[in-house]
Structure formats: structure tokens, C-alpha cells
Scaffold this motif. Structure first.
Motif, PDB file in Angstrom:
ATOM      1  N   LYS A 267    -100.010  56.795  19.514  1.00  0.00           N
ATOM      2  CA  LYS A 267    -100.387  56.999  18.107  1.00  0.00           C
ATOM      3  C   LYS A 267    -101.608  57.903  18.027  1.00  0.00           C
ATOM      4  O   LYS A 267    -102.524  57.799  18.847  1.00  0.00           O
ATOM      5  CB  LYS A 267    -100.735  55.667  17.433  1.00  0.00           C
ATOM      6  N   ILE A 269    -103.948  58.538  14.810  1.00  0.00           N
ATOM      7  CA  ILE A 269    -104.092  58.088  13.428  1.00  0.00           C
ATOM      8  C   ILE A 269    -105.343  58.708  12.799  1.00  0.00           C
ATOM      9  O   ILE A 269    -106.454  58.536  13.327  1.00  0.00           O
ATOM     10  CB  ILE A 269    -104.197  56.549  13.379  1.00  0.00           C
ATOM     11  N   LYS A 316     -98.999  53.117  11.672  1.00  0.00           N
ATOM     12  CA  LYS A 316     -99.545  54.401  12.091  1.00  0.00           C
ATOM     13  C   LYS A 316    -100.532  54.951  11.062  1.00  0.00           C
ATOM     14  O   LYS A 316    -100.815  56.142  11.023  1.00  0.00           O
ATOM     15  CB  LYS A 316     -98.417  55.400  12.344  1.00  0.00           C
TER      16      LYS A 316
END
Length: 400
Positions: A267, A269, A316
Motif C-alpha cells: 500500500k 497511502i 487504502k
């Protein structure tokens, strides 16, 4: 079902049985059965069940049962610097056992100096040196070693040297993190990230696994060009290590990286407000980010703090959970504050004064100032939460 979810279901079922037979049901359980039930609950639930009866309260408070029951936050390790690093401990729980920052469990005179690096679910990560001063910019030198220890049991292990990296003239280790979840496994991982002053972004990561007893290396291609913040800390939640970095490019925005145990970023983010830096932590199974609010003109509001949440493993993006106003605290003390920690079992954040001499517990849900602690002076920094772990198991501890 995740461990936290199981605990919540068990707590609800236990409460319903008690409510259906008020004043009598608790007496039907033997002490061993009560202890077994409590050992399966989150620490927050265990503390609430002190109110069930005098018997339950005494079982929970008994020091002989401490090894079997989940523990909550005992306090924070922190460092002051006056020519050299000094280690201290701030107790935030009245029932917490004393913490000896000298760590007598380590071999006497083995290390000349130790730097606190990270803490995760009862284990501590230190960088130890045979020299008198630890230089974090030179962690790759041969006389520096990572040590993982459990202060509650006195068990510890010194990690072997890291693998050789490609030759960079200005290579250095920018940060390290510890990943450990005793509810899943007795094994742990240590991440050591590298950058170079030539490329100014993350170039590789060394990962130690206590299961294999060895380091593995992932070079380059970790993610987009991200520079991690020097001396930052990682947070381990749901099998992933999260760190904050600066996304190199036109925006230079701050991002949260979620990395699996193989060193692969799962991820990337965006952080609220782009280039505002806050504090990450975990509470009740969720990853949280605390940062000062801004007004409509993007001006920082020192008296307001926002708590953002990454709700679950698949999330996310961060969502706003709470906004707190600390005007009352600032008027009481005449000081400004920054967030340095988040309680693992409740909606409490911990703030330190900009002078670094006061630590404050603040209930962000009820907007209440809690305990205020005086710290050692000389710029207190590097706050690491400590939750005692009384399990005798520490994978690889036979290497000590």
C-alpha cells in the motif's frame, strides 16, 4: 475471525451470561476457569471485568496470574541527550511493574552503549555497540549489532551481521523497525531500511526473520521513490509494517507505506494535508494517525488534533475518526504540545510539551485531560510504548 473479533464476541457472551443470573453466576466459576476465560480476552476487557466481583478483581490483580493475562500499556521508553543518550521510562499505569532501563538481563559490560530503536507487543529492539557512543549514521559498521529482548522475562537475542549491500559511497541506514505479534507466532522480524545521500530515497531493506535466524535483502524497486524520515518508527498491524515517507517527485507529499514481511510494499497511502507530519500508532487492532488540524487558510491549529484511522487490512485510505480541542490543557499549563503516542486499548493519546518535560494522557473521545507526568529534562524524545509480555517464549533466544 481475527483475534480482536474473537475477544469481543467472547466478552459479549460472558456479559450476557452474567446478566442473565445477576449476583450469582460469577460464583459458579472456579478460579482456574475464570483465569482461562480472561486469558482469551483483550487487555481492555480484562480490566473492565475487575468490576464483576471481588473474586474476579483479586484474580486479575494477583501477580502470580500476570503471566497468563494480557497486559495493557505500562508506559513509554524515551531518551534524553546531554552529550550522550540517557534512557528513561515514564509509567502511565499505576499497576505496572517497575522498568529498569539499564536492562540487567543483557550480559554485563558486553555493550558500551545502546540506542532504543523500536518496541512491538512486549519486545524491544536496540542497537548496541562496543564503542562508547552510538552513531546511527554508521549502523553498518562491524561493531554494531541489533538486539531484541523481552525485559519482562529477561530473554534476549543478538542478531547476526547484516548482509553486504552494494557499494555506495554514502550509504547509511535511515531507520529500523520491529514486527511481532504474540497472538500469531513467537517469531519476529526486524527491518533495516537503507538510503543513500546520492539518490536520497530508499534503496533497499534488510529483513531478519527469527524463524530462519538469518537476514534477507531486497534491493531497489521497493516502491515509488520514497525517502523515509530519519529516526522514524514503524507500526506493525495485521501482518504489515507501516512507515511514513516523503514521495519524491512534483508533489513531495507524505505517504504511508504498508510493507509485508517479504519487504514488498502492498500500500502507498496519501497522508492528510500532504506535507504535514504527525504520529502513527495502533489501537484496538486499527492503525491510527494523529496530526494537528489546519484552518481554511491551511494554517496550523495547535489547539486541535485530528485522529485518522485505517480501519482494516484492505483499507487504502485514512478516514477521520476524532477531532479534539486541547485549549483547556494549553490554558492549564501555558505550553503547546505534540502527539507522541496512542494507547493500544482505548481512545487515549499521549502528548509531550514542546519543551519536552511533560507527558499528558488525553482522552480524545471524551475531550478530557488525564494523567500529567513530569519527564526528565534535556529534550525528551523518541517515545516508544511498552506493553509487558510475560510469555517465556522468545524465538531464537537460545542464541543469547
Amino acid at each position: 475471525m481475527e483475534e480482536a473479533g474473537k475477544g469481543e464476541v467472547l466478552e459479549r457472551n460472558t456479559k450476557s451470561r452474567l446478566d442473565s443470573h445477576p449476583g450469582s453466576t460469577a460464583s459458579f466459576f472456579t478460579d482456574d476457569l475464570i483465569l482461562d476465560i480472561l486469558s482469551r480476552l483483550p487487555a481492555r476487557s480484562v480490566h473492565r471485568f475487575k468490576c464483576v466481583s471481588v473474586t474476579w478483581r483479586d484474580i486479575i490483580a494477583d501477580s502470580a496470574n500476570r503471566k497468563k493475562l494480557p497486559q495493557t500499556l505500562a508506559g513509554f521508553l524515551y531518551t534524553t541527550t546531554v552529550g550522550w543518550n540517557r534512557h528513561h521510562f515514564a509509567t502511565v499505569s499505576g499497576s505496572a511493574a517497575p522498568f529498569d532501563t539499564s536492562l540487567p538481563c543483557l550480559q554485563p559490560n558486553k555493550y558500551k552503549d545502546m540506542a532504543q530503536v523500536d518496541a512491538c507487543n512486549g519486545l524491544l529492539l536496540y542497537l548496541c555497540s562496543s564503542k562508547s557512543v552510538v552513531n546511527p549514521w554508521a549502523w553498518a559498521e562491524d561493531d554494531f549489532r541489533f538486539v531484541v529482548c523481552n525485559p519482562a522475562t529477561g530473554r534476549w537475542v543478538e542478531l547476526p551481521p547484516q548482509p553486504q549491500a552494494p557499494i555506495y559511497r554514502y550509504r547509511y541506514n535511515c531507520m529500523a523497525g520491529l514486527a511481532f505479534d504474540p497472538a500469531v507466532s513467537s517469531h519476529f522480524h526486524v527491518f533495516c531500511f537503507e538510503e543513500t545521500t546520492v539518490k536520497t530515497y530508499m534503496t533497499g531493506v534488510n529483513i531478519y526473520s527469527s524463524r530462519t535466524g538469518a537476514w534477507s535483502r531486497r534491493d531497489g524497486g521497493i516502491a515509488e521513490k520514497v525517502a523515509l524520515f530519519f529516526y522514524n518508527k514503524g507500526i506493525f498491524v495485521d501482518g504489515m509494517l507501516y512507515v511514513i515517507g516523503n514521495l519524491k517527485g512534483t508533489s513531495n507529499e507524505y505517504v504511508l507505506l504498508g510493507m509485508d514481511m517479504e519487504g514488498k510494499v502492498q500500500k502507498t497511502i496519501p497522508m492528510p494535508y500532504g506535507r504535514r507530519f504527525g504520529t502513527i500508532g495502533s489501537s484496538q487492532g486499527c492503525l491510527l494517525y494523529a496530526v494537528a488540524s489546519v484552518d481554511d487558510n491551511n494554517k496550523i491549529l495547535d489547539s486541535e488534533i485530528e485522529l485518522w484511522c485505517l480501519k482494516d487490512f484492505d483499507s487504502k485510505e485514512l478516514v477521520l475518526k476524532h477531532t479534539a480541542n486541547i485549549d483547556e490543557l494549553m490554558s492549564m499549563t501555558g505550553e503547546k504540545y505534540r502527539v507522541v503516542g496512542i494507547h493500544p486499548d482505548c481512545d487515549t493519546i499521549f502528548l509531550v510539551s514542546y519543551g519536552g518535560d511533560t507527558l499528558v494522557a488525553y482522552d480524545i473521545r471524551h475531550q478530557k485531560v488525564g494523567r500529567i507526568l513530569n519527564l526528565e529534562k534535556n529534550n525528551a524524545q523518541r517515545f516508544l510504548p511498552y506493553v509487558p509480555l510475560f510469555s517465556e517464549s522468545l524465538a531464537d533466544a537460545d542464541r543469547q
